[in-house]
Structures are given as C-alpha cells and as structure tokens.
Design a protein around this motif. Structure first.
Motif, PDB file in Angstrom:
ATOM      1  N   PHE A  71      64.708  18.450  53.390  1.00 48.98           N
ATOM      2  CA  PHE A  71      63.440  18.487  52.279  1.00 48.98           C
ATOM      3  C   PHE A  71      64.121  19.297  51.098  1.00 48.98           C
ATOM      4  N   TYR A  72      65.368  18.884  50.830  1.00 48.51           N
ATOM      5  CA  TYR A  72      65.918  19.194  49.567  1.00 48.51           C
ATOM      6  C   TYR A  72      66.091  20.748  49.143  1.00 48.51           C
ATOM      7  N   ASN A  73      66.120  21.640  50.425  1.00 46.46           N
ATOM      8  CA  ASN A  73      65.911  23.033  50.316  1.00 46.46           C
ATOM      9  C   ASN A  73      66.526  23.789  51.468  1.00 46.46           C
ATOM     10  N   PHE A  74      66.847  23.155  52.477  1.00 51.44           N
ATOM     11  CA  PHE A  74      67.504  23.914  53.645  1.00 51.44           C
ATOM     12  C   PHE A  74      68.594  23.043  54.206  1.00 51.44           C
ATOM     13  N   PRO A  75      69.724  23.902  54.791  1.00 49.31           N
ATOM     14  CA  PRO A  75      70.978  23.236  55.367  1.00 49.31           C
ATOM     15  C   PRO A  75      70.273  22.236  56.607  1.00 49.31           C
ATOM     16  N   GLY A  92      81.201  22.030  70.393  1.00 49.76           N
ATOM     17  CA  GLY A  92      80.033  21.785  69.495  1.00 49.76           C
ATOM     18  C   GLY A  92      79.496  23.046  69.226  1.00 49.76           C
ATOM     19  N   LYS A  93      79.244  23.941  70.090  1.00 49.83           N
ATOM     20  CA  LYS A  93      78.587  25.327  69.952  1.00 49.83           C
ATOM     21  C   LYS A  93      79.254  26.091  68.690  1.00 49.83           C
ATOM     22  N   ARG A  94      80.742  25.963  68.662  1.00 54.12           N
ATOM     23  CA  ARG A  94      81.582  26.661  67.605  1.00 54.12           C
ATOM     24  C   ARG A  94      81.271  25.795  66.471  1.00 54.12           C
ATOM     25  N   LEU A  95      80.945  24.698  66.480  1.00 49.40           N
ATOM     26  CA  LEU A  95      80.978  23.958  65.064  1.00 49.40           C
ATOM     27  C   LEU A  95      79.497  24.515  64.520  1.00 49.40           C
ATOM     28  N   LEU A  96      78.765  24.482  65.262  1.00 56.88           N
ATOM     29  CA  LEU A  96      77.258  25.051  65.041  1.00 56.88           C
ATOM     30  C   LEU A  96      77.220  26.118  64.412  1.00 56.88           C
ATOM     31  N   GLU A  97      78.016  27.214  64.997  1.00 54.22           N
ATOM     32  CA  GLU A  97      77.987  28.790  64.628  1.00 54.22           C
ATOM     33  C   GLU A  97      78.838  28.642  63.035  1.00 54.22           C
ATOM     34  N   PHE A  98      79.524  27.799  63.003  1.00 54.49           N
ATOM     35  CA  PHE A  98      80.266  27.702  61.694  1.00 54.49           C
ATOM     36  C   PHE A  98      79.019  27.126  60.437  1.00 54.49           C
ATOM     37  N   PHE A  99      78.459  26.172  60.889  1.00 56.33           N
ATOM     38  CA  PHE A  99      77.243  25.661  60.175  1.00 56.33           C
ATOM     39  C   PHE A  99      76.400  26.890  59.949  1.00 56.33           C
ATOM     40  N   ASP A 101      76.653  30.271  59.977  1.00 54.73           N
ATOM     41  CA  ASP A 101      77.202  31.215  59.252  1.00 54.73           C
ATOM     42  C   ASP A 101      77.196  30.621  57.780  1.00 54.73           C
ATOM     43  N   ILE A 102      77.435  29.596  57.207  1.00 49.62           N
ATOM     44  CA  ILE A 102      77.495  29.039  56.191  1.00 49.62           C
ATOM     45  C   ILE A 102      76.024  28.890  55.242  1.00 49.62           C
ATOM     46  N   GLY A 103      75.152  28.292  56.192  1.00 51.21           N
ATOM     47  CA  GLY A 103      73.703  28.070  55.981  1.00 51.21           C
ATOM     48  C   GLY A 103      72.792  29.283  55.741  1.00 51.21           C
ATOM     49  N   PHE A 104      73.148  30.266  56.497  1.00 55.92           N
ATOM     50  CA  PHE A 104      72.384  31.535  56.538  1.00 55.92           C
ATOM     51  C   PHE A 104      72.919  32.371  55.354  1.00 55.92           C
ATOM     52  N   ILE A 105      73.829  32.162  54.831  1.00 58.89           N
ATOM     53  CA  ILE A 105      74.201  32.953  53.702  1.00 58.89           C
ATOM     54  C   ILE A 105      73.031  33.001  52.437  1.00 58.89           C
ATOM     55  N   ILE A 144      62.877   5.175  70.459  1.00 62.94           N
ATOM     56  CA  ILE A 144      63.680   6.555  70.376  1.00 62.94           C
ATOM     57  C   ILE A 144      63.148   7.501  69.347  1.00 62.94           C
ATOM     58  N   SER A 145      62.801   8.573  69.886  1.00 58.87           N
ATOM     59  CA  SER A 145      62.429   9.601  69.201  1.00 58.87           C
ATOM     60  C   SER A 145      63.368  10.713  68.575  1.00 58.87           C
ATOM     61  N   GLU A 146      63.084  11.261  67.477  1.00 57.37           N
ATOM     62  CA  GLU A 146      64.059  12.311  66.947  1.00 57.37           C
ATOM     63  C   GLU A 146      63.283  13.633  66.847  1.00 57.37           C
ATOM     64  N   TYR A 147      63.790  14.625  67.712  1.00 55.21           N
ATOM     65  CA  TYR A 147      63.299  15.870  67.606  1.00 55.21           C
ATOM     66  C   TYR A 147      63.951  16.643  66.340  1.00 55.21           C
ATOM     67  N   MET A 148      63.098  17.212  65.565  1.00 58.54           N
ATOM     68  CA  MET A 148      63.409  18.171  64.493  1.00 58.54           C
ATOM     69  C   MET A 148      63.365  19.535  65.066  1.00 58.54           C
ATOM     70  N   MET A 149      64.497  20.238  64.660  1.00 59.74           N
ATOM     71  CA  MET A 149      64.854  21.526  65.416  1.00 59.74           C
ATOM     72  C   MET A 149      65.449  22.222  64.270  1.00 59.74           C
ATOM     73  N   MET A 150      64.734  23.351  64.417  1.00 60.81           N
ATOM     74  CA  MET A 150      64.843  24.518  63.366  1.00 60.81           C
ATOM     75  C   MET A 150      65.309  25.821  63.914  1.00 60.81           C
ATOM     76  N   LYS A 151      66.265  26.569  63.200  1.00 63.68           N
ATOM     77  CA  LYS A 151      66.528  27.830  63.585  1.00 63.68           C
ATOM     78  C   LYS A 151      66.221  28.978  62.383  1.00 63.68           C
ATOM     79  N   VAL A 152      65.721  29.908  62.808  1.00 61.41           N
ATOM     80  CA  VAL A 152      65.253  30.970  61.691  1.00 61.41           C
ATOM     81  C   VAL A 152      66.392  32.075  61.856  1.00 61.41           C
ATOM     82  N   LYS A 153      66.835  32.337  60.566  1.00 66.60           N
ATOM     83  CA  LYS A 153      67.882  33.518  60.530  1.00 66.60           C
ATOM     84  C   LYS A 153      67.114  34.863  61.301  1.00 66.60           C
ATOM     85  N   SER A 154      68.031  35.466  61.970  1.00 62.30           N
ATOM     86  CA  SER A 154      67.448  36.728  62.561  1.00 62.30           C
ATOM     87  C   SER A 154      67.678  37.643  61.717  1.00 62.30           C
ATOM     88  N   SER A 155      66.689  38.953  61.494  1.00 67.10           N
ATOM     89  CA  SER A 155      66.802  39.932  60.540  1.00 67.10           C
ATOM     90  C   SER A 155      67.735  40.718  60.931  1.00 67.10           C
TER      91      SER A 155
END
Length: 155
Positions: A71-75, A92-99, A101-105, A144-155
């Motif tokens: 949406f031109y607004n989120f990682p 794969g999990k480590r690569l996602l954690e890297f993503f 870490d950068i995205g949640f800045i 084939i369906s694509e599932y949109m997945m979102m993670k919210v930064k924990s406070s």
C-alpha cells in the motif's frame, strides 16, 4: 545454524537462482530460468536483496523486501528462498527476523503474501506472529489463492 545476513551482491546471483528454482513457488509461478534470473537481477539492482551466508561465506538463501511495498506505506516481503539442503534449519525464520528488525524501525506493521499451496510457510508465519488479514483468489495464477499476512509490532 549460524548465518550472517548481508546486503546482496550480484556475485551471488547463481546461488540465489538455485534456491529459487528448486522451490515449489518457482515450479508453479516461474515459466523458465531466464525469467527468474531477470527477477533476481532487478532485486540486486534495486538494493532489495539480502543474503544468508554460512560460516564460510557461501550464500544459502535470501530475502527480498521493499520498505514501502504494501500500500506504498508498509514493509513487504517480496520473496524468500533457502537452498533445498538448508531448509528446515531456521534460516527462513532468521531472514524474516532480519526483515522485521528493519521494518519495525519506522513502521508498526509488516506484510507478506503466502500462497495457498505453501502450508508449511503459512504455519511458520503464524507461529511467529503473522495473522491472515485477507485472501486474494487467482492473483498470480488461476486456482491459487494468496493469503495476505500482517504482523503488528509489539509494544
């Protein structure tokens, strides 16, 4: 397994191509190796490619993402792939954690899509806090369906 994640260098193109072409995703979506190679080259050129290197400095996987891609607004994760003989080792999990870490800045939400046939990946994403927030049927390929997945930064 111990890995280092670094900005992608084009010299690792063949390793990334191997990881991608030996995936179910490629077998279903990518018509030939030339298309995959061009896709990867573009990611390297746009500086959207990050590599997982083992202790010897060999590339064993990668992740591509765009910080303002959803949406031109989120990682947004564009693609993630690990070489076949290194799968199921947490890379794969480590690569996602890297993503993340950068995205949640600068953002409080991050996104990715996972296809309906990739149940193992969807389970991984859910186990680390991603929630399905939408479904897009027939986006890239009919049936084939694509599932949109979102993670919210924990406070």
């Amino acid at each position: 397994m111990e890995i280092t994640i670094v900005q992608g260098e084009i010299k690792y193109l063949d390793d990334c191509l191997e990881a991608l072409m030996n995936s179910e995703l490629a077998s279903i979506y990518i018509p030939d190796e030339k298309v995959a190679r061009n896709h990867l080259i573009e990611a390297f050129e746009r500086k959207e490619m990050y590599l997982a290197l083992d202790r010897e400095g060999k590339c064993i996987g990668y992740i591509t993402f765009v910080l303002n891609g959803m949406f031109y607004n989120f990682p947004y994760v564009c693609n993630i792939s690990v070489k076949e003989n290194f799968r199921m080792q947490g890379i794969g999990k480590r690569l996602l954690e890297f993503f993340e870490d950068i995205g949640f800045i600068h953002f409080d939400k991050v996104f990715l899509l996972v296809n309906s046939f990739n149940k193992r990946a969807k389970k991984l994403y859910e186990s680390i806090g991603y929630k399905q927030v939408g479904v897009i049927d027939d986006l890239y390929k009919d049936g084939i369906s694509e599932y949109m997945m979102m993670k919210v930064k924990s406070s």
